[in-house]
Write an enzyme that holds these catalytic residues in place. Structure first.
Site, PDB file in Angstrom:
ATOM      1  N   ASP A 101       9.690  -6.454   0.745  1.00  0.00           N
ATOM      2  CA  ASP A 101       9.633  -5.309  -0.166  1.00  0.00           C
ATOM      3  C   ASP A 101       9.632  -3.991   0.597  1.00  0.00           C
ATOM      4  OD1 ASP A 101       9.496  -7.067  -2.265  1.00  0.00           O
ATOM      5  OD2 ASP A 101       7.373  -6.761  -2.702  1.00  0.00           O
ATOM      6  N   ASP A 158       2.582 -11.670  10.107  1.00  0.00           N
ATOM      7  CA  ASP A 158       2.035 -11.554  11.463  1.00  0.00           C
ATOM      8  C   ASP A 158       1.476 -12.874  11.996  1.00  0.00           C
ATOM      9  OD1 ASP A 158       0.088 -10.816   9.317  1.00  0.00           O
ATOM     10  OD2 ASP A 158      -1.339 -10.977  10.965  1.00  0.00           O
ATOM     11  N   ASP A 250      -4.246 -14.692  -4.220  1.00  0.00           N
ATOM     12  CA  ASP A 250      -4.579 -16.017  -3.702  1.00  0.00           C
ATOM     13  C   ASP A 250      -5.834 -16.577  -4.364  1.00  0.00           C
ATOM     14  OD1 ASP A 250      -6.127 -14.044  -2.549  1.00  0.00           O
ATOM     15  OD2 ASP A 250      -5.584 -14.522  -0.481  1.00  0.00           O
TER      16      ASP A 250
END
Length: 432
Positions: A101, A158, A250
């Site tokens: 995005d 990451d 989540d």
């Protein structure tokens, strides 16, 4: 005078109630340490059995989609995507989606990396949206609609998964097909970069090694940590799919699936390294987002958990206490303000208030020390000397104070300004 006395008594009572609540919240961590040591032998043995489950032949393995959400994180994108492409899984059954995005040069980099890997025979696609609607949850939802496959490995950009990640974690679904997701433990690429990253290593080790592992072993709800896990499509759909109306998508999906009967697995011995934020302001923003997200999910899920007839009272209690942990900052803020007001309105109450404050502080420090040290010993085998650990504990206390001060500022600004829509503030990484 009578009115002032009544108001002082009310503030003092409120202060005492906040102290008791904080003592209960932090005391639950001490309980988790005790439960951890009681369940650890059986839990680790079960994990060894799960990871020893043989996989079927490569021709019979399921397709796995690796999803890598990204937003303006060019410094780490190539590393993360190339690690995903190196996963040991049949080439024709490994599919990679870059969910980008980005609004900066990362967008072009994502297309470039995808083109390079596609030229090497990797099935990879770069899915780029024109807006960030739903943020990470929206990106995951949209990407799932682009593929018919049933298993989705999710890595924040990451994180660098080891090559054998899928070969190890997918064994759980073979052994226990009704598993909603498998959560691996994250490790760290830069734990000793500075005092802040070292403190985060210790606190996250305690969260993962004590809280997450013990919740799984005890049958309590196991929250997905947002990365380093594999979801089964059926569980995502049963929980209503990924949603972007909270900043902790989540945790939200975890509980929506949990009340529908889906249970998950946490693996302590499968670690995926990622990068810790190395500056205080970035870390504080991350912590604030997590706190806000917990409260959003708590308000949404409390009624669902309470009215469920399929969840045992013990499991309900564990779930509600877990979600209530997000109230520690508001309770602390209310406690501090009410205690100061009580002391100002009725100075004779100050000695009693100070005694209660000191008792609560000693209890909090004791529980935090035991909790953090137990997590470190479990994950790192006690490699940190006691004096160095004491420094980390001091840094932890300072971090909690900074979080409370920042939270107070955030709440004051919110009270003074008109309501704003939910914003997902991603934690930037440097690619160290």
């Amino acid at each position: 005078m009578v009115l002032i006395a009544i108001l002082a008594l009310f503030c003092a009572s409120l202060f005492a109630a906040c102290c008791l609540l904080l003592a209960a919240f932090i005391g639950s961590l001490l309980y988790m340490v005790v439960l951890h040591h009681r369940l650890k032998p059986r839990g680790l043995q079960h994990e060894r059995e799960l990871l020893a489950t043989p996989l079927p032949a490569d021709s019979e393995l399921p397709h796995v989609v690796v999803q890598i959400p990204s937003f303006n994180e060019g410094s780490v994108l190539r590393r993360g995507v190339e690690a995903a492409a190196a996963l040991d899984w049949p080439r024709e059954k490994l599919h990679i989606q870059i969910l980008d995005d980005s609004t900066d040069s990362t967008a072009e980099l994502a297309r470039t990396v995808a083109a390079e890997l596609k030229g090497q025979g990797i099935d990879i696609v770069c899915l780029q949206r024109t807006d960030r609607s739903g943020f990470k949850g929206g990106a995951l939802h949209d990407a799932m609609q682009q593929t018919p496959h049933s298993f989705f490995a999710i890595f924040d950009v990451d994180y660098v998964p080891p090559a054998d990640f899928l070969r190890r974690c997918m064994r759980v679904f073979v052994a226990e097909p009704r598993t909603a997701f498998v959560q691996a433990r994250f490790d760290f690429l830069n734990p000793y970069e500075n005092a802040l990253t070292e403190m985060q290593m210790v606190t996250l080790d305690a969260h993962l090694g004590i809280e997450q592992a013990t919740r799984y072993w005890a049958g309590h709800p196991l929250p997905f940590n947002g990365t380093c896990g594999i979801w089964q499509r059926a569980a995502v759909e049963a929980g209503g799919g990924w949603k972007g109306d909270t900043v902790t998508e989540d945790l939200d999906l975890t509980y929506r699936g949990w009340v529908k009967g889906w249970r998950s697995v946490f693996l302590t011995s499968v670690a995926v390294p990622g990068e810790l934020p190395a500056d205080t302001q970035t870390w504080l923003r991350q912590q604030q987002r997590w706190q806000d997200g917990f409260r959003h999910v708590g308000m949404r899920m409390f009624p669902e958990i309470l009215k469920s007839r399929d969840i045992t009272p013990a499991a309900k209690g564990a779930a509600l206490l877990h979600l209530c942990m997000s109230l520690n900052q508001p309770v602390l803020l209310v406690g501090v303000v009410s205690g100061i007001l009580a002391g100002l309105l009725a100075p004779p109450l100050v000695p009693v208030l100070l005694k209660l404050f000191l008792m609560t502080l000693v209890w909090v420090l004791l529980c935090a020390t035991v909790f953090l040290r137990a997590g470190h010993n479990f994950i790192r085998k006690g490699e940190m000397p006691p004096l160095r650990f004491a420094w980390v504990l001091l840094r932890f206390v300072g971090g909690q104070v900074a979080m409370v001060v920042r939270s107070l500022g955030v709440h004051l600004r919110k009270a003074a300004a008109p309501p704003k829509p939910v914003i997902f503030d991603r934690t930037p990484k440097k690619g160290a």
